[in-house]
Scaffold this motif. Structure first.
Motif, mmCIF file in Angstrom:
data_model
loop_
_atom_site.group_PDB
_atom_site.id
_atom_site.type_symbol
_atom_site.label_atom_id
_atom_site.label_comp_id
_atom_site.label_asym_id
_atom_site.label_seq_id
_atom_site.Cartn_x
_atom_site.Cartn_y
_atom_site.Cartn_z
ATOM 1 N N ARG A 1 0.817 -1.201 0.000
ATOM 2 C CA ARG A 1 0.000 0.000 0.000
ATOM 3 C C ARG A 1 0.850 1.251 0.000
ATOM 4 N N LYS A 2 1.995 1.163 0.631
ATOM 5 C CA LYS A 2 2.865 2.327 0.675
ATOM 6 C C LYS A 2 3.217 2.765 -0.739
ATOM 7 N N ARG A 3 3.578 1.784 -1.555
ATOM 8 C CA ARG A 3 3.929 2.086 -2.931
ATOM 9 C C ARG A 3 2.744 2.673 -3.673
ATOM 10 N N ARG A 4 1.551 2.191 -3.296
ATOM 11 C CA ARG A 4 0.372 2.613 -4.007
ATOM 12 C C ARG A 4 0.147 4.109 -3.808
ATOM 13 N N LYS A 5 0.295 4.535 -2.572
ATOM 14 C CA LYS A 5 0.150 5.955 -2.314
ATOM 15 C C LYS A 5 1.150 6.741 -3.147
ATOM 16 N N GLY A 6 2.361 6.202 -3.219
ATOM 17 C CA GLY A 6 3.396 6.833 -4.029
ATOM 18 C C GLY A 6 2.936 6.968 -5.466
ATOM 19 N N ASN A 7 2.257 5.924 -5.957
ATOM 20 C CA ASN A 7 1.760 5.972 -7.329
ATOM 21 C C ASN A 7 0.801 7.131 -7.535
ATOM 22 N N TRP A 8 -0.097 7.321 -6.574
ATOM 23 C CA TRP A 8 -1.066 8.392 -6.749
ATOM 24 C C TRP A 8 -0.394 9.754 -6.737
ATOM 25 N N SER A 9 0.568 9.921 -5.869
ATOM 26 C CA SER A 9 1.204 11.239 -5.857
ATOM 27 C C SER A 9 2.024 11.436 -7.131
ATOM 28 N N LYS A 10 2.622 10.343 -7.615
ATOM 29 C CA LYS A 10 3.313 10.430 -8.912
ATOM 30 C C LYS A 10 2.326 10.797 -10.007
ATOM 31 N N PHE A 11 1.137 10.205 -9.901
ATOM 32 C CA PHE A 11 0.120 10.452 -10.921
ATOM 33 C C PHE A 11 -0.218 11.941 -10.990
ATOM 34 N N PHE A 12 -0.394 12.562 -9.828
ATOM 35 C CA PHE A 12 -0.788 13.968 -9.845
ATOM 36 C C PHE A 12 0.371 14.896 -10.202
ATOM 37 N N HIS A 13 1.570 14.343 -10.329
ATOM 38 C CA HIS A 13 2.693 15.156 -10.769
ATOM 39 C C HIS A 13 3.118 14.852 -12.205
ATOM 40 N N HIS A 14 2.467 13.849 -12.795
ATOM 41 C CA HIS A 14 2.854 13.443 -14.148
ATOM 42 C C HIS A 14 2.301 14.463 -15.147
ATOM 43 N N PRO A 15 3.156 15.004 -16.017
ATOM 44 C CA PRO A 15 2.681 16.057 -16.927
ATOM 45 C C PRO A 15 1.482 15.646 -17.755
ATOM 46 N N ARG A 16 1.465 14.390 -18.222
ATOM 47 C CA ARG A 16 0.335 13.977 -19.064
ATOM 48 C C ARG A 16 -0.942 13.850 -18.243
ATOM 49 N N ALA A 17 -0.794 13.369 -17.016
ATOM 50 C CA ALA A 17 -1.969 13.266 -16.161
ATOM 51 C C ALA A 17 -2.522 14.659 -15.872
ATOM 52 N N ILE A 18 -1.624 15.600 -15.632
ATOM 53 C CA ILE A 18 -2.066 16.970 -15.347
ATOM 54 C C ILE A 18 -2.788 17.545 -16.560
ATOM 55 N N ALA A 19 -2.218 17.344 -17.745
ATOM 56 C CA ALA A 19 -2.866 17.831 -18.966
ATOM 57 C C ALA A 19 -4.257 17.224 -19.102
ATOM 58 N N GLY A 20 -4.356 15.917 -18.863
ATOM 59 C CA GLY A 20 -5.647 15.238 -18.949
ATOM 60 C C GLY A 20 -6.636 15.797 -17.942
ATOM 61 N N LEU B 1 -4.919 10.361 -21.830
ATOM 62 C CA LEU B 1 -3.712 10.942 -21.239
ATOM 63 C C LEU B 1 -3.527 10.446 -19.811
ATOM 64 N N MET B 2 -4.613 10.422 -19.066
ATOM 65 C CA MET B 2 -4.511 9.964 -17.678
ATOM 66 C C MET B 2 -4.172 8.480 -17.615
ATOM 67 N N ASN B 3 -4.782 7.711 -18.528
ATOM 68 C CA ASN B 3 -4.450 6.289 -18.574
ATOM 69 C C ASN B 3 -2.999 6.058 -18.915
ATOM 70 N N PHE B 4 -2.518 6.834 -19.854
ATOM 71 C CA PHE B 4 -1.126 6.706 -20.288
ATOM 72 C C PHE B 4 -0.198 6.970 -19.107
ATOM 73 N N ALA B 5 -0.512 8.045 -18.356
ATOM 74 C CA ALA B 5 0.310 8.381 -17.197
ATOM 75 C C ALA B 5 0.276 7.243 -16.182
ATOM 76 N N MET B 6 -0.916 6.703 -15.946
ATOM 77 C CA MET B 6 -1.051 5.610 -14.982
ATOM 78 C C MET B 6 -0.240 4.395 -15.423
ATOM 79 N N ASP B 7 -0.292 4.124 -16.724
ATOM 80 C CA ASP B 7 0.484 3.013 -17.280
ATOM 81 C C ASP B 7 1.963 3.179 -17.027
ATOM 82 N N GLN B 8 2.434 4.375 -17.299
ATOM 83 C CA GLN B 8 3.871 4.621 -17.149
ATOM 84 C C GLN B 8 4.295 4.490 -15.701
ATOM 85 N N ILE B 9 3.406 4.873 -14.801
ATOM 86 C CA ILE B 9 3.769 4.815 -13.388
ATOM 87 C C ILE B 9 3.770 3.375 -12.893
#
Lengths: 315, 329, 328
Positions: free
Chosen positions: A21-40, A286-294
């Motif tokens: 779960r720790k990693r999972r939280k990290g994923n979400w914060s990465k998600f909100f900092h990912h340029p493509r996710a932000i654009a989406g 775009l958001m899916n792409f970001a999630m994939d990359q993370i």
């Protein structure tokens, strides 16, 4: 069986990042900092705001045919008028509300059904899994738009709400498949085995242990579901199954088609709604792409793979 | 020695580019391997063993790169070759057995195709019957029934797959073979038979070997010399027969030696090394081993020790101050 | 062989399920709209049309289970009823007339998008971090999200209406004689370009994106590095080692793509008035021609299911692990 399962880019069963779960939280914060996710997120937020503020933003009654027909865009009519003298901008803004709502209902419902079917099948295994999996395989390959049209031909004069629900009821198969394989791989993990041994009920294991570890897949699946529902709604409305009393983006296209927008050269009539659908769809992608990359670092950058090799595994 | 070494590493450093700057996985390594010699390379996971192997093969991927130093195979600089030269040279002169045979074989090609691909890539004139004959010969050499030529990797057992990888590695009779943990993924019985096989083939074809492993006992038995790697550095290079001389090695080597389970009359003793291997990003000052070292002094925390030429081998430790200091191994 | 039988079993099972769905749907609807319609048509339609409708929509007084087996028997023997908008044509003969157009357009577009998309995906993955690799994913995301009816509209507006390069509606020109003659064939081609391009636009992006990410995954595999080390030429490395493996998941996802392509074709045909099966379906629903609606749904389902079966067989040819029944 694994060899037959579809592997669209978004499906990443057993990605290492879902273990803890720790990693999972990290994923979400990465998600909100990912340029493509932000654009989406920005694109989506724009249209969601448009939809919410429709009563404020729409200058006229979208149905009122009180203006000069087929005017090109002007300050008076930002997106021009239809052949019956309706304001297209007002229709467009209200259309955002209808289309996004149907998209959310359809996507949300198919997520819930897919999640329940997939998790139950994957967790229970055996003949239940065999049966549920066959059913979702059939729904997966049947062309859903054809099925929707057949259903719609029986259910006449439907509202957007019912359309969303029908879309949800027919579009869950892909999600079910993804959740099934993910649940199967999680069900053998130590923490699930430990929970089973400690006598936790199946329901609590499924929702308390397995589900939280699939959150990024749930998000991806919801976005795909909403995208699919939006496209389905646009298609059905375009074919005239939504009735003319609502103004979704699909209905605008239907009216444009029927109202001879093409032959009168009224590009302002049919360009905005389709473009909006494509943009909202792009924002989901775009958001899916970001999630994939993370969740699948190899896709993001081949460099990272080696680094992690040195850092934690075998050298 | 007057012979040309098959492998000559000079002051080699390999680093990975990271957002925090380059991180060294291999740090100023020197080594010469001579014809027909078997050299072992031992270290914990993450010590840089595989990175070194990939660097020698010029197969580093992604952000890894040779930061300093040279790699010469049979006197030729691997990194000065054009891609075409490299493609012809590599495998003909130097080859490698990958760690996991499971993933080193293409799942959609038969064993035969994969062996023949190796042959035809290097010998343009080879005819299909010749290539098939050679593939059969190679399977004989690694003791796999010829009937498996037409099989796909997933139809073979783990041990058989590793033998196929070995067969591909020796297909062109190279002068030098790197073996990167070739038996790690296998069970003990299969491990044994593959090791015997490697020794037998080595005697037959007479190539040199760099045998990488984290299993000290295995390496000590197989190799004439052993290099011990810690945090990217060779902390000791020693003849295997001197390994039994306790108290005269690098403290890390001695820790590894103690970690080998010994079966005495009625008990099994295993001792581990306290602590964990260091993070390469934040290496300890001075000698990187000092936080885990039982005999560390203040000096070890400050200064990196030079390499001393001791009767038991080349050792990078302050403990041997007074012995002759060498530049090159 | 076991694999073949398993897939064949699934094919038959799923066709049966589609037929059953067709039987249940009208009976599930409140008030059974077909029944109401049936009442309206009594006396206006010839008895044989009424009789077949009776069977299909449960106006018969026989018990449900008997109706069901009669219905199944009719479906299997090809007795799919009579259309009453195109009376006295049989549903099957109407389908036979319209289906080839759809199969042609969808087939050509799918082959093009598969081949071009796969090569582009391979190329982008091989030359990573180029401009294409940065721009293309975003372009393809946009292309994937375009509704088919809108792309048809825009293409039609630009190339049909504004530029008048290509004919706007129908699948061939009315003043040609159908047959194997020059004018007809060239008219079919010029009418087909825009429909095919529409499907291609939405289809190709999925292939590019999918192939790109599969290739990137595959290029990181040990067997590719091992092959590179053993001196395999770059060409062979890309195609025989990396792409061959990267294509496998792509093939399995055709199954899902196919469904959406068929759906897209229905929309495309409506915009272009292209006389394919989707166009026929739209006509059938708007004139409440239920025998025809049911027949079309069934044929679409059968064609997609059979194609899936063919793809599964093709897949087993390409992946020895499936063929020889081994695990990973």
């Amino acid at each position: 069986m694994s060899a037959q399962s579809p592997t669209l880019p978004s499906v990443n069963p057993g990605a290492p990042s879902m273990k803890k779960r720790k990693r999972r939280k990290g994923n979400w914060s990465k998600f909100f900092h990912h340029p493509r996710a932000i654009a989406g997120l920005i694109i989506l937020a724009f249209f969601v705001l448009l939809a919410i503020l429709a009563p404020v933003l729409a200058p006229y009654n979208p149905q009122a045919n009180i203006f000069i027909p087929l005017q090109p865009p002007s300050w008076q009519h930002l997106l021009g008028t239809t052949n019956t003298g309706q304001d297209i901008f007002s229709q467009f803004v209200w259309g955002a509300q209808t289309t996004l709502m149907v998209s959310l209902i359809g996507g949300g419902l198919s997520l819930i059904i897919g999640l329940l079917m997939g998790m139950y099948a994957g967790y229970r295994g055996g003949w239940i899994d065999g049966l549920l999996n066959s059913v979702s395989n059939i729904f997966l390959v049947l062309p859903s738009l054809a099925l929707l049209i057949v259903i719609e031909s029986y259910v006449k004069g439907t509202s957007p709400l019912i359309i969303g629900m029908i879309i949800g009821l027919t579009g869950w198969a892909f999600g079910a498949r993804v959740f099934r394989s993910q649940t199967m791989s999680l069900a053998n993990r130590d923490f699930v085995v430990a929970a089973k041994l400690s006598g936790m009920s199946d329901l609590r294991i499924m929702f308390g242990e397995i589900l939280p570890n699939m959150s990024s897949i749930v998000a991806t699946s919801l976005m795909y579901g909403c995208l699919g529902a939006m496209l389905a709604e646009t298609g059905l409305a375009f074919l005239g199954y939504e009735g003319m009393s609502t103004s979704s983006w699909g209905v605008i296209l239907y009216m444009a088609d029927g109202g001879g927008a093409m032959l009168s050269g009224a590009w302002w009539w049919f360009v905005p709604p389709g473009l909006a659908v494509a943009l909202v769809g792009t924002s989901f992608s775009l958001m899916n792409f970001a999630m994939d990359q993370i969740t699948n670092p190899r896709l993001a950058n081949s460099k990272r793979r080696r680094k992690s090799r040195v850092a934690n595994s075998g050298t | 020695m007057s012979q040309t070494p098959v492998l000559e590493l000079e002051n080699l450093s390999v680093a990975y580019d990271t957002p925090k700057g380059p991180v060294r996985a291999v740090n100023h390594v020197n080594m010469k391997i001579y014809p027909e010699e078997i050299v072992g390379l031992v270290g914990e996971s993450g010590s840089g063993k595989s990175t070194l192997a990939y660097a020698i093969m010029r197969l580093l991927k992604g952000s890894a790169f040779v930061q300093e130093g040279t790699i010469k195979v049979l006197g030729q600089d691997m990194y000065k070759m054009s891609p075409t030269e490299l493609r012809a040279f590599r495998w003909a002169k130097i080859s490698m057995v990958f760690q996991s045979a499971m993933s080193a074989l293409n799942p959609v090609m038969t064993v035969e195709q994969q062996i023949i691909d190796t042959l035809t890539s290097h010998r343009k004139g080879i005819t299909p019957p010749q290539a098939r004959a050679r593939a059969e010969e190679l399977l004989d050499l690694v003791r796999i029934d010829r009937k498996y030529l037409k099989n796909y990797p997933h139809q073979l057992s783990g041990g058989m797959r590793q033998r196929v990888v070995i067969a591909i590695a020796i297909a062109l009779e190279p002068a030098f073979v790197i073996m990167d943990e070739p038996t790690t993924a296998l069970d003990v019985v299969v491990q044994r038979s593959i090791l015997d096989q490697i020794q037998e083939i080595q005697r037959h074809i007479k190539f040199s070997v760099l045998f990488i492993s984290h299993d000290f006992s295995l390496v000590a038995e197989l190799a004439q010399r052993v290099a011990i790697m810690y945090a990217g550095r060779f902390v000791e290079v020693t003849p295997s027969q001197r390994l039994q001389e306790a108290g005269h090695h690098h403290p890390y080597t001695e820790g590894l030696l103690r970690a080998i389970p010994r079966l005495t009359a009625d008990e099994v003793t295993i001792e581990g090394i306290p602590g964990n291997p260091p993070d390469l990003v934040t290496l300890p000052s001075g000698c990187a081993f000092h936080p885990r070292c039982p005999v560390a002094t203040e000096e070890c925390k400050i200064a990196l020790p030079p390499i001393y030429d001791t009767p038991n081998g080349l050792i990078e430790c302050h403990r041997f101050a007074g012995e002759k200091v060498v530049q090159h191994v | 062989m076991r694999y073949f039988l398993k897939r064949l079993g699934f094919l038959i099972f799923s066709i049966w399920a589609a037929m059953t769905l067709n039987f249940i749907l009208p009976r599930m609807m409140p008030g059974n709209p077909a029944l109401i319609l049936f009442g309206r048509f009594q006396g206006k339609l010839p008895p044989q049309a009424l009789k077949s409708m009776e069977l299909e929509f449960g106006f018969s007084h026989a018990p449900m289970i008997i109706q069901y087996f009669q219905y199944l028997g009719n479906m299997v023997t090809g007795n799919w009823g009579i259309s009453y908008t195109y009376f006295p044509l049989h549903v099957t003969s109407l389908i036979a007339q319209y289906l080839p157009w759809t199969i042609g357009a969808v087939g050509i577009a799918t082959v093009f998008s598969a081949v071009i998309g796969t090569f582009l995906g391979i190329w982008i993955a091989w030359r990573r971090n180029g401009i294409m690799d940065r721009v293309l994913p975003i372009v393809t995301m946009f292309m994937q999200s375009i509704p088919y009816n809108w792309s048809s509209f825009v293409l039609l507006y630009i190339f049909g209406f504004s530029l008048s390069w290509l004919p706007m509606y129908h699948s061939y020109s009315a003043n040609t004689t159908i047959g194997f003659n020059g004018p007809f064939i060239s008219s079919v081609i010029s009418h087909g370009i825009l429909p095919v391009v529409t499907i291609f636009i939405s289809g190709v992006s999925g292939w590019i994106i999918g192939m790109r990410s599969n290739m990137i995954n595959t290029l990181g595999e040990d067997y590719v590095t091992f092959a590179e080390a053993k001196g395999v030429s770059p060409r062979r490395l890309i195609f025989s080692y990396a792409a061959r493996n990267a294509m496998l998941p792509q093939i399995t996802s055709i199954a899902i793509v196919l469904g959406s392509v068929v759906g897209g074709s229905i929309l495309m045909e409506q915009v272009f008035s292209y006389q394919g099966i989707g166009f026929l379906l739209n006509n059938a629903t708007s004139s409440e021609d239920y025998p025809l609606v049911q027949g079309i749904f069934l044929i679409i389902a059968i064609v997609t299911l059979v194609l899936n079966f063919v793809i599964d067989m093709l897949y087993s040819r390409l992946d020895p692990r499936v063929r020889t029944g081994g695990a990973n």
